[in-house]
Design an enzyme around this catalytic site. Structure first.
Site, PDB file in Angstrom:
ATOM      1  N   LYS A   1      34.177  40.894  35.432  1.00 14.68           N
ATOM      2  CA  LYS A   1      33.768  40.674  34.044  1.00 14.68           C
ATOM      3  C   LYS A   1      32.509  41.484  33.737  1.00 14.68           C
ATOM      4  O   LYS A   1      31.875  42.061  34.624  1.00 14.68           O
ATOM      5  CB  LYS A   1      33.519  39.189  33.799  1.00 14.68           C
ATOM      6  CG  LYS A   1      34.728  38.290  34.048  1.00 14.68           C
ATOM      7  CD  LYS A   1      35.898  38.642  33.185  1.00 14.68           C
ATOM      8  CE  LYS A   1      36.942  37.533  33.084  1.00 14.68           C
ATOM      9  NZ  LYS A   1      37.447  36.998  34.346  1.00 14.68           N
ATOM     10  N   THR A   2      32.107  41.500  32.467  1.00 14.63           N
ATOM     11  CA  THR A   2      30.968  42.319  32.042  1.00 14.63           C
ATOM     12  C   THR A   2      29.680  41.903  32.735  1.00 14.63           C
ATOM     13  O   THR A   2      28.869  42.743  33.126  1.00 14.63           O
ATOM     14  CB  THR A   2      30.807  42.232  30.512  1.00 14.63           C
ATOM     15  OG1 THR A   2      32.034  42.669  29.898  1.00 14.63           O
ATOM     16  CG2 THR A   2      29.665  43.109  30.024  1.00 14.63           C
TER      17      THR A   2
END
Length: 388
Positions: free
Chosen positions: A189-190
């Site tokens: 994920k970011t």
């Protein structure tokens, strides 16, 4: 990095992240300590919400959000068919049923029209609508919220992919359209915590319930005890909760990553633009994910839509040949309504948008450590493999 293998996603760890974790390891608290509160406060500020309650992973965040809202047996949660199965599973953990909504075949997102159809199937039992911000992109949140309200339900955003995304100029997770939003901090994920998640909300009572449930339902505030014993060790269990706490080690990493979120957003958006440009030279049998007008996404994934039948190539063969060229890909997602558990429970359902989206989707590499020329390299190899 062009000469190395490109996975479809990976974390971006630097020395500041390592030092943040090392500082916790040198200290007194590895869990239930100050790093968790610090991250919660920072993440709430980043998304513009009154509260952020961190937890052990994104699935736990979904479960906590629904439990804190009182979802129970007899309720129905509306879930888009294209998502990771945790979105639906969280409803079942609470004893609720799932009504699967079809999706736009070009975005993979629940639409107001497919939501209306799912609400009709729920026959008045819908309690929560869970729009999923697939790949980091939002659908029409204002319209979805309006439809949910008319049905007596509330929105809980599954924003696991959407840290750093904006809807109508405001950060995803700020609670303008929803009772709560859930996030994941899995390594691809970011923002990476190793494993971790969070629920954001503007409701003080929901936030208090989230904090209670993430730690076994135990209350340690003497002012809230039903019994005053005067012993410093006294605590009371007021609800059946879970051990869903985020450790200080994970919180320190997530907090350090959060400080780099603006740079992550900028880099991911630049790479997405490079992919968009490179794909313009390919035939219409290969198209990027269709974009929604009101969302400015920080893409967690870069899905493309490929007409494999027209190309005369199977998806598995394309993936195998790309891997041989040093390019990893993935499929996001198999429609959840087609999973055996849900077919056994609800029977086969005809959701043509979800089926069409699934048949064409393939996620190409997207992570901040990619080189500037990697998107062109990936698209060139994809065209070669497809015989274009």
């Amino acid at each position: 990095m062009s000469a190395t293998f490109l996975p479809y996603g990976r974390q971006a760890i630097d020395e500041s992240d390592i030092e943040a974790v090392a500082e916790v390891l040198r200290g007194d608290w590895l869990t239930t300590g100050p790093a968790v509160d610090a991250f919660d406060a920072a993440f709430a500020e980043a998304v513009g919400a009154r509260h952020s309650v961190s937890c052990s992973n994104g699935t736990a965040a979904l479960h906590l959000a629904l439990a804190a809202l009182g979802v129970k047996e007899g309720d129905t949660c509306v879930v888009p068919a294209i998502t990771f199965m945790a979105t639906a599973n969280a409803a079942r953990y609470c004893g609720a049923e799932v009504a699967f909504a079809d999706v736009d075949p070009d975005t993979g997102l629940m639409t107001p029209e497919t939501l209306d159809a799912a609400l009709a199937r729920a026959e008045g039992t819908a309690r929560v609508v869970l729009p999923v911000h697939l790949a980091g992109q939002c659908g029409a949140l204002d319209e979805l919220a309006h439809a949910a309200t008319l049905a007596g339900a509330v929105l809980v955003e599954d924003a696991s992919h959407a840290a750093g995304s904006f809807y109508r100029g405001e950060p995803v997770g700020n609670g303008r359209y929803s009772a709560a939003a859930t996030f994941s901090f899995h390594p691809v994920k970011t923002i990476a915590a190793g494993e971790g998640g969070a629920v954001t909300t503007n409701d003080d009572a929901v936030a208090a319930r989230l904090r209670l449930l993430r730690s076994h339902g135990i209350e340690r505030d003497p002012a809230r005890h039903r019994r005053q014993e005067g012993e410093p060790w006294w605590h009371e269990m007021h609800a059946l909760g879970w051990n869903y706490r985020l450790s200080d080690i994970h919180a320190a990493l997530a907090h350090s990553q959060l400080k780099r979120l603006p740079a992550f957003i900028e880099r991911r958006q630049a790479l997405a633009r490079a992919y968009d440009t490179a794909l313009q030279d390919l035939p219409d049998t290969v198209r990027p994910l269709a974009r929604t007008r009101a969302c400015n996404p920080c893409l967690h994934l870069y899905p493309v839509r490929i007409d494999f039948e027209a190309a005369g190539r199977s998806r598995s063969a394309v993936m195998d040949r790309l891997r041989a060229h040093g390019i990893g890909t993935q499929v996001h997602y198999i429609p959840v309504n087609e999973q055996p558990y849900y077919q056994d429970r609800y029977g086969r359902q005809d959701l043509p948008g979800a089926r069409r989206y699934y048949e064409r989707t393939l996620s190409l590499p997207l992570f901040v450590g990619m080189a500037d020329d990697d998107p062109q390299r990936v698209v060139d190899r994809l065209a070669q493999v497809l015989g274009l």
